[in-house]
Design a protein around this motif. Structure first.
Motif, mmCIF file in Angstrom:
data_model
loop_
_atom_site.group_PDB
_atom_site.id
_atom_site.type_symbol
_atom_site.label_atom_id
_atom_site.label_comp_id
_atom_site.label_asym_id
_atom_site.label_seq_id
_atom_site.Cartn_x
_atom_site.Cartn_y
_atom_site.Cartn_z
ATOM 1 N N ASP A 49 -6.025 6.282 0.552
ATOM 2 C CA ASP A 49 -6.030 4.989 -0.128
ATOM 3 C C ASP A 49 -4.766 4.815 -0.976
ATOM 4 O O ASP A 49 -4.111 3.770 -0.932
ATOM 5 N N ALA A 53 -1.749 2.093 -0.291
ATOM 6 C CA ALA A 53 -1.372 1.124 -1.330
ATOM 7 C C ALA A 53 0.135 1.159 -1.564
ATOM 8 O O ALA A 53 0.769 0.110 -1.737
ATOM 9 N N ASP A 54 0.720 2.348 -1.558
ATOM 10 C CA ASP A 54 2.166 2.481 -1.735
ATOM 11 C C ASP A 54 2.932 1.804 -0.602
ATOM 12 O O ASP A 54 3.940 1.131 -0.838
ATOM 13 N N ILE A 56 1.878 -0.657 1.290
ATOM 14 C CA ILE A 56 1.690 -2.107 1.151
ATOM 15 C C ILE A 56 2.583 -2.661 0.045
ATOM 16 O O ILE A 56 3.235 -3.701 0.212
ATOM 17 N N LEU A 57 2.645 -1.978 -1.080
ATOM 18 C CA LEU A 57 3.507 -2.427 -2.185
ATOM 19 C C LEU A 57 4.986 -2.385 -1.812
ATOM 20 O O LEU A 57 5.755 -3.271 -2.190
ATOM 21 N N ARG A 60 5.222 -5.182 1.473
ATOM 22 C CA ARG A 60 4.632 -6.521 1.309
ATOM 23 C C ARG A 60 4.347 -7.241 2.628
ATOM 24 O O ARG A 60 4.860 -8.339 2.886
ATOM 25 N N ALA A 91 -8.069 -1.033 1.888
ATOM 26 C CA ALA A 91 -6.714 -1.144 1.322
ATOM 27 C C ALA A 91 -6.081 -2.484 1.692
ATOM 28 O O ALA A 91 -5.460 -3.143 0.841
ATOM 29 N N LEU A 92 -6.235 -2.895 2.938
ATOM 30 C CA LEU A 92 -5.677 -4.174 3.371
ATOM 31 C C LEU A 92 -6.382 -5.345 2.685
ATOM 32 O O LEU A 92 -5.728 -6.276 2.199
ATOM 33 N N ARG A 94 -8.058 -5.303 -0.146
ATOM 34 C CA ARG A 94 -7.767 -5.272 -1.581
ATOM 35 C C ARG A 94 -6.419 -5.931 -1.873
ATOM 36 O O ARG A 94 -6.231 -6.557 -2.912
ATOM 37 N N ALA A 95 -5.490 -5.800 -0.935
ATOM 38 C CA ALA A 95 -4.171 -6.407 -1.098
ATOM 39 C C ALA A 95 -4.180 -7.899 -0.756
ATOM 40 O O ALA A 95 -3.148 -8.568 -0.845
ATOM 41 N N LEU A 97 -4.772 -9.221 2.217
ATOM 42 C CA LEU A 97 -4.218 -9.494 3.543
ATOM 43 C C LEU A 97 -5.309 -9.882 4.535
ATOM 44 O O LEU A 97 -6.393 -9.300 4.522
#
Length: 155
Positions: A49, A53-54, A56-57, A60, A91-92, A94-95, A97
């Motif tokens: 997870d 997240a890293d 995705i950040l 973007r 994870a997706l 939560r972002a 997406l």
């Protein structure tokens, strides 16, 4: 549009990002997230997870695409794969997406033209579609294939 493709696995989760502009695709990045097989299951899921997240950040993406779980003869392995896949979906989501899910056969068909293609055929087609791509490993290749399938299938 940036598409993040994920090939979930508890031991190794592949990720790949492609950019789609009209009908053109280009490679952005790819990699593999490995978890420690000696660590507790919960710790491995947290690692997955955190590293997703890293990714995705850092990149973007605009969309996420995840390969569906296939059921194999070992129920325990299938369950662990499902848990890793759940972390990927979370994870997706939560972002914020949009998330698409694709069966392995559909991914192969979108890339190679047949759902029965082997890994070598998929990797060869990746090199045609994304000239000069350097693959971080087989799981990263599968993740790029998922991202490309999403680019072809999603309208």
């Amino acid at each position: 549009m940036l598409i993040l493709g994920l090939d979930p696995g508890l031991g190794t989760t592949g990720w790949g990002i492609v950019a789609k502009s009209g009908s053109r695709l280009s490679h952005v990045a790819n990699g593999q997230i490995k978890t420690d097989p000696k660590a507790a299951l919960a710790e491995r899921l947290v690692t997955l997870d955190r590293e997703l997240a890293d990714v995705i950040l850092a990149h973007r993406p605009d969309n996420g695409a995840v390969e569906e779980v296939f059921v194999n003869s070992n129920a325990q392995s299938t369950l662990k794969l499902g848990q890793a896949r759940g972390v990927c979906l979370l994870a997706l989501a939560r972002a914020g997406l949009p998330v698409a899910e694709y069966a392995t056969r559909l991914v192969k068909k979108a890339l190679v033209g047949t759902g029965a293609a082997d890994k070598a055929q998929v990797q060869a087609m990746l090199k045609v579609l994304l000239p000069g791509v350097r693959l971080a490993g087989p799981d990263a290749a599968d993740a790029l294939a998922v991202a490309i399938a999403h680019a072809h299938v999603a309208r």
